[in-house]
Design an enzyme around this catalytic site. Structure first.
Site, mmCIF file in Angstrom:
data_model
loop_
_atom_site.group_PDB
_atom_site.id
_atom_site.type_symbol
_atom_site.label_atom_id
_atom_site.label_comp_id
_atom_site.label_asym_id
_atom_site.label_seq_id
_atom_site.Cartn_x
_atom_site.Cartn_y
_atom_site.Cartn_z
ATOM 1 C CE1 TYR A 40 -42.396 27.297 57.673
ATOM 2 C CE2 TYR A 40 -40.733 26.012 56.548
ATOM 3 C CZ TYR A 40 -41.789 26.087 57.430
ATOM 4 O OH TYR A 40 -42.221 24.950 58.065
ATOM 5 N N GLY A 92 -38.700 21.439 70.652
ATOM 6 C CA GLY A 92 -39.689 22.330 71.258
ATOM 7 C C GLY A 92 -39.302 23.801 71.188
ATOM 8 N N GLY A 109 -36.535 25.080 70.907
ATOM 9 C CA GLY A 109 -35.344 25.338 71.706
ATOM 10 C C GLY A 109 -35.484 25.048 73.187
ATOM 11 C CB THR A 167 -31.339 23.644 73.705
ATOM 12 O OG1 THR A 167 -31.886 24.896 74.150
ATOM 13 C CG2 THR A 167 -31.763 23.388 72.265
#
Length: 343
Positions: free
Chosen positions: A53, A235, A237, A240
């Protein structure tokens, strides 16, 4: 906040785990620190990161998320208050800027020492293999296609032997897997029965759009006392509902269109149906989706990610959402009609 323990340990962790892969790309160091401050104030004590990351993986941002966590730990002095999970990257085309091998002892040593240095700590609580060395179906692949010419050889025992040395040295406390299939989990558990250290968790994608771990893997987890750490519970976003009317600026899939595994036609249709359930019961789709994952009996802690404290607040708040039997029945009806549209 609600708490549980990491399987086979006495380590207490929050049922919500703070994911961090946007820090250093979509989020600045200051924003990462703000998320950490908020999450800790809400009782979250579990933080997940990786040497890979931030994402997408590239040389310029390699290790940036661990460095951001490390600077927060140095500033706050809260190392003893948090449980930190990190990961070694597996072999792939997109990780050649990190190293070219897999989980050989010298690769693990390089990865662990660099993560410890970036984090500014002497030990990592949970150290995970980010994805398998062998060819198998992870990162959105629905089925397994055997490659008889692959060079990988069965090395489960050797990997565990190397990890055991780092455990004995106190550099890592416990070990886990990520993006792993039932075969890999079973093989590692087989070696543990012979005296090798046990993989105590599996960090895999799991959400209303991807419940494929329920076929085979979750039985292993129940019977062998292995914990599930679901990632992407929204997933990327999709759950949402923000992509149902287009692609908002600065959203992950808007910025990085190749992160589209949750954006096929069936995923959109399933998301619309799940949103209708949430709307009918006065819930946000986000909190209903997270509450579903949080309460699955095989889940140890749900890894949530956000790019703003406002998003984080809604995500953390899902721990207190209770889904009625009526909502659960409606969710299963959608799942039966459109099962696992985004593996």
């Amino acid at each position: 906040m609600k708490y549980t323990t990491l399987p086979n340990t006495d380590i207490k962790v929050s049922k919500i785990c703070l994911g961090s892969m946007t820090w250093g790309e979509q989020n600045t160091e200051e924003e990462g620190h703000a998320q950490l401050d908020y999450a800790i104030a809400q009782g979250v004590n579990f933080i997940d990161t990786a040497e890979l990351y931030s994402v997408p993986a590239r040389p310029e941002t390699y290790g940036s998320t661990e460095r951001i966590i490390g600077s927060w730990l140095k500033k706050t002095g809260k190392r003893n208050d948090v449980i930190i999970a990190s990961k070694i990257a597996g072999p792939a085309e997109f990780t050649k800027h990190i190293r070219t091998g897999g989980f050989a002892k010298h690769e693990l040593e390089d990865a662990i020492h660099k993560s410890l240095e970036r984090l500014g700590t002497d030990y990592i609580d949970l150290y995970q293999l980010h994805w398998p060395e062998r060819t198998t179906n992870f990162f959105g692949q629905r089925g397994y296609t055997h490659n008889s010419s692959e060079e990988w050889q069965d090395n489960f025992a050797e990997v565990l032997e190397s990890l055991q040395e780092f455990i004995k040295a106190g550099k890592i406390r416990h070990i886990g897997l990520s993006n792993e299939a039932p075969y890999g989990v079973s093989r590692y558990l087989e070696e543990a029965r012979k005296g090798a250290p046990k993989m105590i968790t599996v960090q895999n994608p799991y959400s209303l759009l991807n419940r494929k771990d329920e076929v085979g893997l979750t039985e292993i987890m129940h019977r062998e006392n292995v914990g599930h750490l679901p990632y992407s519970p929204l997933g990327f976003g999709q759950l949402t509902g923000k992509y149902l009317d287009g692609y908002p600026p600065k959203a992950r899939v808007t910025l990085f269109p190749n992160y589209n595994r949750y954006h096929n036609e069936n995923s959109f249709e399933a998301t619309r149906r799940y949103k209708a359930i949430a709307d009918a019961h006065g819930l946000s789709l986000t909190q209903m989706s997270l509450a579903f994952v949080n309460t699955r009996p095989f889940v140890t802690s749900t890894i949530i990610g956000a790019t703003s404290v406002e998003q984080l607040a809604e995500n953390v708040g899902s721990i207190d959402v209770v889904l009625s039997d009526e909502i659960r029945t409606a969710i299963e009806e959608v799942h039966n009609a459109i099962p696992n549209p985004a593996p």
